[in-house]
Motif scaffolding. Structure first.
Motif, PDB file in Angstrom:
ATOM      1  N   MET A 191       0.797  -1.221   0.000  1.00  0.00           N
ATOM      2  CA  MET A 191       0.000   0.000   0.000  1.00  0.00           C
ATOM      3  C   MET A 191       0.833   1.276   0.000  1.00  0.00           C
ATOM      4  O   MET A 191       0.352   2.340  -0.386  1.00  0.00           O
ATOM      5  N   LYS A 192       2.082   1.179   0.427  1.00  0.00           N
ATOM      6  CA  LYS A 192       2.943   2.362   0.430  1.00  0.00           C
ATOM      7  C   LYS A 192       3.178   2.904  -0.982  1.00  0.00           C
ATOM      8  O   LYS A 192       3.430   4.101  -1.153  1.00  0.00           O
ATOM      9  N   VAL A 193       3.109   2.007  -1.970  1.00  0.00           N
ATOM     10  CA  VAL A 193       3.481   2.431  -3.323  1.00  0.00           C
ATOM     11  C   VAL A 193       2.411   2.161  -4.382  1.00  0.00           C
ATOM     12  O   VAL A 193       2.511   2.654  -5.506  1.00  0.00           O
ATOM     13  N   ILE A 194       1.395   1.372  -4.060  1.00  0.00           N
ATOM     14  CA  ILE A 194       0.359   1.038  -5.026  1.00  0.00           C
ATOM     15  C   ILE A 194      -0.989   1.536  -4.510  1.00  0.00           C
ATOM     16  O   ILE A 194      -1.430   1.143  -3.428  1.00  0.00           O
ATOM     17  N   ALA A 195      -1.645   2.396  -5.280  1.00  0.00           N
ATOM     18  CA  ALA A 195      -2.936   2.950  -4.898  1.00  0.00           C
ATOM     19  C   ALA A 195      -4.018   1.876  -4.978  1.00  0.00           C
ATOM     20  O   ALA A 195      -3.885   0.882  -5.701  1.00  0.00           O
TER      21      ALA A 195
END
Length: 273
Positions: A191-195
Motif C-alpha cells: 500500500m505504500k506504493v500502489i494505490a
C-alpha cells in the motif's frame, strides 16, 4: 489443500531490505499475512510465530469464529515466547481471513491487528474491510487529516496495535462467502506504493489467486517499495447462497455476535480476549 468453497495463493519478497520480516499462510481455510515489527527484536520470528498459531486451522474440517479467536490468543502466547527467547520485545501485525461456518452457512472471518490490510473485491469494486491500527488512522478518525494526507504523512509507519503488545483484542468481521468474492490481504509494503485503484485493477485482471498475489508483489517492487511486501489472495468458489442475500458485504463480529441477527454495520468490532 482447500475447503470445498475457497482457494488461495500468496507471494512475498524482501524488497530492498536485507531480511524479510513478513510471513504468510495461504492454505485450506487460512489466508493470513504477518508483518514483523522492524523496530522490535525478533520481528521475523514473531511473524512466523503468528503463522504457526493459525496453521492447525488450515486443515481443520470445520472452523468457527470462536476457533479463530482461540488462534489469535495462541499467536499472542507464541509471540510472547519469542520475546522471552530474544531478550526483548517482539511483535507482528496480523491480517487475513479464515473460512468459517456460522449459523450453518459459509463465511469469511476477517481479522486485523496492525496496519496490514484486507480488501474485498467484487464486481470490479474494491473496498477496504479492515481499519488500520496506526497513528495516521487515528488522526483521520479524529478529523485532523484527510485520508489523502494520511498517505504521505511522516508518521504513517507508526503502528498502534500489534500481536505482542499489551492489548489483548483484535478487530473482526464476518464477510459473506459469495461466489466470485476475492479477498486481497497485504502488508504495508504494497500500500505504500500502489494505490487502491491499481490494486483493484491488477487483482481483477489476474486469473488465479496465486497469479494475482504474484502480480501485486511484482507491481510493488517495480514501483520501488522500500519495505518487505507480501500479498495473499483468497477466492470464494461455490459457497451456498446465504438465506439473507442482502447486498451488504460484511458484518461486525464480537462477543455477542453468535446470538445476534448479524446486523450489518460500517465500523469495526473489537474483540477482547
Amino acid at each position: 489443500m482447500s475447503t470445498p468453497w475457497c482457494t488461495g495463493g500468496g507471494a512475498t519478497d524482501c524488497g530492498p531490505r536485507g531480511e524479510n520480516q513478513d510471513a504468510y499462510l495461504s492454505a485450506g481455510r487460512v489466508h493470513i499475512v504477518a508483518d514483523g515489527m522492524g523496530g522490535h527484536v525478533g520481528g521475523a520470528a514473531a511473524a512466523q510465530a503468528v503463522i504457526e498459531a493459525f496453521r492447525p486451522l488450515a486443515g481443520a474440517p470445520v472452523a468457527t469464529p470462536a476457533d479463530v479467536k482461540a488462534a489469535v490468543e495462541r499467536a499472542r502466547s507464541l509471540v510472547a515466547d519469542v520475546s522471552h527467547q530474544a531478550g526483548g520485545e517482539a511483535g507482528a501485525t496480523l491480517s487475513g481471513a479464515v473460512a468459517v461456518e456460522h449459523d450453518g452457512e459459509p463465511w469469511w472471518m476477517v481479522i486485523n491487528v496492525g496496519d496490514s490490510r484486507v480488501y474485498a473485491l467484487e464486481g470490479g469494486a474494491l473496498r477496504q474491510v479492515t481499519v488500520d491500527h496506526s497513528h495516521v488512522q487515528e488522526l483521520v478518525d479524529a478529523g485532523r487529516i484527510t485520508p489523502a494526507e494520511a498517505e504521505s504523512h511522516p508518521d504513517r509507519n507508526l503502528v498502534t496495535r500489534a500481536i505482542g503488545d499489551s492489548w489483548p483484542g483484535f478487530d473482526g468481521w464476518l464477510v459473506r462467502a459469495r461466489p466470485g468474492l476475492r479477498l486481497v490481504v497485504a502488508s504495508d509494503g504494497l500500500m505504500k506504493v500502489i494505490a487502491d485503484a491499481r490494486i483493484a485493477s491488477i487483482a481483477a485482471l489476474a486469473g488465479t489467486a496465486d497469479a494475482a498475489a504474484q502480480r501485486l508483489v511484482a507491481a510493488a517492487l517495480e514501483a520501488g517499495t522500500t519495505d518487505n511486501v507480501t500479498v495473499v489472495v483468497a477466492d470464494t468458489l461455490h459457497a451456498q447462497t446465504p438465506r439473507d442475500a442482502s447486498p451488504a458485504p460484511w458484518t461486525a463480529w464480537g462477543e455477542d455476535a453468535l446470538d445476534d441477527d448479524d446486523t450489518t454495520v460500517s465500523g469495526r468490532a473489537r474483540v477482547d480476549a
